[in-house]
Design a protein around this motif. Sequence first.
Motif, PDB file in Angstrom:
ATOM      1  N   SER A   5       0.826  -1.072   0.130  1.00 22.51           N
ATOM      2  CA  SER A   5       0.007   0.080   0.053  1.00 22.51           C
ATOM      3  C   SER A   5       0.804   1.246   0.096  1.00 22.51           C
ATOM      4  O   SER A   5       0.341   2.449   0.035  1.00 22.51           O
ATOM      5  N   GLU A   6       2.214   0.948   0.071  1.00 19.81           N
ATOM      6  CA  GLU A   6       2.989   2.043  -0.154  1.00 19.81           C
ATOM      7  C   GLU A   6       3.217   3.088   1.103  1.00 19.81           C
ATOM      8  O   GLU A   6       3.561   4.329   0.769  1.00 19.81           O
TER       9      GLU A   6
ATOM     10  N   ILE B  28      10.755   0.426   4.273  1.00 18.86           N
ATOM     11  CA  ILE B  28      11.523  -0.944   4.674  1.00 18.86           C
ATOM     12  C   ILE B  28      11.995  -0.679   6.240  1.00 18.86           C
ATOM     13  O   ILE B  28      11.894  -1.599   6.895  1.00 18.86           O
TER      14      ILE B  28
ATOM     15  N   ASP C 181      10.605  -8.625   0.024  1.00 17.06           N
ATOM     16  CA  ASP C 181      10.397  -8.510  -1.513  1.00 17.06           C
ATOM     17  C   ASP C 181       9.324  -8.794  -2.011  1.00 17.06           C
ATOM     18  O   ASP C 181       8.636  -8.268  -2.850  1.00 17.06           O
TER      19      ASP C 181
ATOM     20  N   VAL D 148       6.952  -5.639  -1.702  1.00 18.13           N
ATOM     21  CA  VAL D 148       7.612  -4.608  -2.908  1.00 18.13           C
ATOM     22  C   VAL D 148       7.172  -5.048  -4.449  1.00 18.13           C
ATOM     23  O   VAL D 148       6.860  -4.152  -5.369  1.00 18.13           O
ATOM     24  N   GLN D 149       7.442  -6.314  -4.710  1.00 18.62           N
ATOM     25  CA  GLN D 149       7.363  -6.711  -5.818  1.00 18.62           C
ATOM     26  C   GLN D 149       5.579  -6.700  -6.159  1.00 18.62           C
ATOM     27  O   GLN D 149       5.639  -6.345  -7.504  1.00 18.62           O
TER      28      GLN D 149
ATOM     29  N   GLN E 107       3.854  -4.340  -4.944  1.00 21.81           N
ATOM     30  CA  GLN E 107       3.591  -2.767  -5.385  1.00 21.81           C
ATOM     31  C   GLN E 107       3.743  -2.457  -6.763  1.00 21.81           C
ATOM     32  O   GLN E 107       3.223  -2.015  -7.705  1.00 21.81           O
ATOM     33  N   GLN E 108       5.053  -3.247  -7.182  1.00 19.55           N
ATOM     34  CA  GLN E 108       5.619  -2.763  -8.530  1.00 19.55           C
ATOM     35  C   GLN E 108       4.823  -3.257  -9.545  1.00 19.55           C
ATOM     36  O   GLN E 108       4.493  -2.667 -10.598  1.00 19.55           O
TER      37      GLN E 108
ATOM     38  N   ARG F 206       1.520  -1.181 -10.056  1.00 19.38           N
ATOM     39  CA  ARG F 206       1.999   0.210 -10.661  1.00 19.38           C
ATOM     40  C   ARG F 206       2.410   0.059 -11.936  1.00 19.38           C
ATOM     41  O   ARG F 206       1.873   0.596 -13.213  1.00 19.38           O
ATOM     42  N   ARG F 207       3.190  -1.048 -12.347  1.00 25.37           N
ATOM     43  CA  ARG F 207       3.705  -1.070 -13.636  1.00 25.37           C
ATOM     44  C   ARG F 207       2.885  -1.699 -14.670  1.00 25.37           C
ATOM     45  O   ARG F 207       2.794  -1.305 -15.795  1.00 25.37           O
TER      46      ARG F 207
ATOM     47  N   SER G 202       2.678   6.456 -13.499  1.00 29.84           N
ATOM     48  CA  SER G 202       1.639   5.816 -12.820  1.00 29.84           C
ATOM     49  C   SER G 202       1.297   6.478 -11.314  1.00 29.84           C
ATOM     50  O   SER G 202       0.542   5.949 -10.423  1.00 29.84           O
ATOM     51  N   TYR G 203       2.236   7.056 -10.927  1.00 30.37           N
ATOM     52  CA  TYR G 203       2.342   7.940  -9.605  1.00 30.37           C
ATOM     53  C   TYR G 203       1.845   9.330  -9.783  1.00 30.37           C
ATOM     54  O   TYR G 203       1.971   9.855 -10.879  1.00 30.37           O
TER      55      TYR G 203
ATOM     56  N   GLU H  71      15.873   2.608   1.439  1.00 32.27           N
ATOM     57  CA  GLU H  71      14.806   1.918   2.228  1.00 32.27           C
ATOM     58  C   GLU H  71      14.301   2.864   3.414  1.00 32.27           C
ATOM     59  O   GLU H  71      13.806   2.184   4.434  1.00 32.27           O
TER      60      GLU H  71
ATOM     61  N   ILE I 211       6.583   5.331  -0.193  1.00 35.93           N
ATOM     62  CA  ILE I 211       6.375   5.914  -1.479  1.00 35.93           C
ATOM     63  C   ILE I 211       5.251   6.881  -1.115  1.00 35.93           C
ATOM     64  O   ILE I 211       5.263   8.123  -1.554  1.00 35.93           O
ATOM     65  N   ASN I 212       4.383   6.496  -0.283  1.00 37.63           N
ATOM     66  CA  ASN I 212       3.175   7.613   0.258  1.00 37.63           C
ATOM     67  C   ASN I 212       3.857   9.017   0.588  1.00 37.63           C
ATOM     68  O   ASN I 212       3.113   9.877   0.592  1.00 37.63           O
TER      69      ASN I 212
ATOM     70  N   ASP J 292       9.920   4.059  -9.432  1.00 38.11           N
ATOM     71  CA  ASP J 292      10.140   2.795  -9.683  1.00 38.11           C
ATOM     72  C   ASP J 292      11.807   2.559  -9.933  1.00 38.11           C
ATOM     73  O   ASP J 292      12.198   1.330  -9.529  1.00 38.11           O
TER      74      ASP J 292
ATOM     75  N   GLN K 178      13.354  -0.452  -7.724  1.00 41.06           N
ATOM     76  CA  GLN K 178      13.965  -1.659  -8.446  1.00 41.06           C
ATOM     77  C   GLN K 178      15.474  -1.697  -8.171  1.00 41.06           C
ATOM     78  O   GLN K 178      16.090  -2.782  -7.975  1.00 41.06           O
TER      79      GLN K 178
ATOM     80  N   GLN L 108      15.552  -3.459  -4.855  1.00 42.61           N
ATOM     81  CA  GLN L 108      15.148  -4.829  -4.883  1.00 42.61           C
ATOM     82  C   GLN L 108      16.531  -5.395  -5.587  1.00 42.61           C
ATOM     83  O   GLN L 108      16.812  -6.522  -5.057  1.00 42.61           O
TER      84      GLN L 108
ATOM     85  N   ARG M  34      18.310  -8.498  -3.682  1.00 45.71           N
ATOM     86  CA  ARG M  34      17.914  -9.767  -4.609  1.00 45.71           C
ATOM     87  C   ARG M  34      19.456 -10.398  -4.822  1.00 45.71           C
ATOM     88  O   ARG M  34      19.723 -11.431  -4.962  1.00 45.71           O
TER      89      ARG M  34
END
Lengths: 450, 450
Positions: free
Chosen positions: A90-91, A95, A170, A173-174, A176-177, A180-181, B76-77, B91, B95-96, B170, B174, B177, B181
């Motif tokens: 929900s943004e 983290i 993750d 986050v994924q 959320q992405q 949006r994307r 998108s935002y 982190e 986003i909000n 984004d 990304q 992430q 990762r």
Amino acid sequence: MACMAKVQGPVTVVPTVDPSAVPEGAVAAATGPGFDLDPEVRRVVVIGNGIAGTTAATEIRKLNPDANVTLFGHESYDFYNRMAIGKLMSESTAINNLYLLAREWAETKGVEYFPESRIVGVDPAGQSVEVEDGKRLDFDRLVLATGSRAFVPPLEGFGMPGTFVLRTIDDGVQIQQYVRRNRCRQAVIIGGGLLGLEAAHDLSQINVRVYVLNRGPWPLDRQLDEAAGSLLSQMMGDLGIAVMGRTSAVRLLGETKLEEIELTDGTTLRADLCLVTAGIEPETGLARLAGLELDRGVVVDDHMQTSHPHVFAAGDCASLGGTVFGLWPAAMEQGKVAATNLLGGDVSYRPTIPPARLKVAGIDLLSVGEINLPASGGSEILLNEPHGRAYRRLILQGDRLVGAILIGYPELFDPVIDAVKANADVGRYVAELEAGRWQVLENVSDLVPA
Amino acid sequence: MACMAKVQGPVTVVPTVDPSAVPEGAVAAATGPGFDLDPEVRRVVVIGNGIAGTTAATEIRKLNPDANVTLFGHESYDFYNRMAIGKLMSESTAINNLYLLAREWAETKGVEYFPESRIVGVDPAGQSVEVEDGKRLDFDRLVLATGSRAFVPPLEGFGMPGTFVLRTIDDGVQIQQYVRRNRCRQAVIIGGGLLGLEAAHDLSQINVRVYVLNRGPWPLDRQLDEAAGSLLSQMMGDLGIAVMGRTSAVRLLGETKLEEIELTDGTTLRADLCLVTAGIEPETGLARLAGLELDRGVVVDDHMQTSHPHVFAAGDCASLGGTVFGLWPAAMEQGKVAATNLLGGDVSYRPTIPPARLKVAGIDLLSVGEINLPASGGSEILLNEPHGRAYRRLILQGDRLVGAILIGYPELFDPVIDAVKANADVGRYVAELEAGRWQVLENVSDLVPA
């Protein structure tokens, strides 16, 4: 709650409900473990840096400052609040806000901590573990706190883009992405438990229309009766979230990514996103390699001891009497019980079902203790509030309070939880309770049998 | 700052330094636009929901409450704080928290807002735009506020996994992430400007060792002199960030993802991640389709009018006298100037270089105005602080203050900025300034020539 350091002999430890209620250092301030430390136990290895593992490691150091405690965690993130990762979808959180321990916690506590280190082998007989880089580490006692992963029932199409579980940072986050994307407008959540309902609300916060598929007749069917469940459904509907009862997904459809979901009733739902929140599956891979007894999880007794006397298990990976609790307070308590017993103590873990609270904006919901009338006979006090958006029910066995469901009245949650946990005798207050004056439960000490 | 609503006739508007310093509603409170509204202008379309576009749309509505204003944004935002997206890498923000306008801002302001709507064609002669869904919309005046994208110099290997720019929400997510990762330990940033240095600090917050490649001799070489630049390098080094001067990347190497970067000096650096922060490239695609005059950006005059009298441009896409400013306060001011002029007003945009401040923990750095002695002659007051981690320099032309560089002394930033902007006459305070008592600059009103 019972302070572990004062425990004498074989006693029972009841898990606390709210981890934050345990004052930091409460145990450390005690003068000793309160039992004879097993002199054989000098090196303890704990595998897993979640709530069970970090609690066990910290507790072992508290009880025996001379013990050598090594903790391994393989996630990329330090110990975090898994219950809040929906806020990444929900943004609405960073983290950094999810971490529950300061970066230097292990140093401070004197725990040797190896983050991002995967254990690939356990040899209980040889009393050693093998790290993925090939190093071996000896132990006198081992705690498996390997946790669990999201359970996904066999479901054709799961795994294609647009299909997710919600278990890690993750994942949050994924999702959320992806929303949006791909400009997702509509999501389907498979599973109407607490996680599913909270995730539905989180997704609705970023303008996604959400359908929740619930196998049972109403949401939270293990925590709510029909009336409360149906009210909850309505209230979720008011938030733009449709909860569909007795419905499940048959298969997920789409060319290169998810587009539709076929339901058990033969209809299909358009879905840009599918999130499976159908429970957990214990991580038992290491235990299997170690030759420990398994059922759904790693079999433990009420001392959290596995089938090998030098190996303990705690948290989501552990199975006690066939039950995998999968609950934060249970994992924390099991970590403490394991720590005490592996050092030579003698405490039992006695499970209780903690209260269920739903954290969805505008909905205050509590379920604690029994939700059905006892088979041996019981009674209830039921109040359907006139404005139709609140509900209160107490379950009694004789004059004793054994359960409650509330929708609305958050100010009553704490007294009700206390009263149910204390099995309060409310005989002389029945008239008050029936009249809706539940504030009387605040004097729980008067109500507890001497 | 000059209040646009009170502007009469052909005047010059100087951009404000700090957008937050402009009180909301300051202009709306005025009684009218202060010029004759062009009766021909009833429908205005604004393309772009960044700072230039949202400012222009809001300003048009303020100046002419009867105008019909339509704003298109394709991200998108909603409009967000691009300057803070590094905190998504580190982190440390949600986003909000990046959104700069309430979700309902457009309704509140009476602006017709179409988010996630891409304009695919502009016809200046026919006075209409085409939306990607095929719909056409007529306009009397058009504002192009299409912004910019990150500029990436030709660089072999860029585009493979592990190579990034940092321009959008984004991008920030990304990169975070990718770091987690892939357990990235070492990153290389190409470009030692403000964005690059701040990104370096953000990455170091999640335990990544960072090298910054700077084409020029020292970091921020357009804002700092050699002494300040070299001190900044040292201070970045103290934070674990290596700034390499006169260095650039030749090519990026790796099998399936980035592994190494070959540098101009022939050496290679191991790199799990590469971030290019080498400036911006105006988004001119629509302007080109519209047949407008272009150089690096959309050519505008000081009224922000393009080569077509009914089309204005503002912000990162606009080029004035060959300069693309690429700065937040410039974009905001240009949006206002465009709004005023397209409605019939007559104001000029006069660029000034805003102060540069570095937002890196523990480093307080300011550069404002000139950093070199004027060619026509000048003098300087230079203080190298004894503890070696601070630096102050004033540039004077005669007795007038024309520039300053400070490292340390954040309490002096505001008075110094004010004094430089006011071209303060500090003649009688030279002895004070040389003795380090720069607090005298706080009385800037005494120092401004009558």
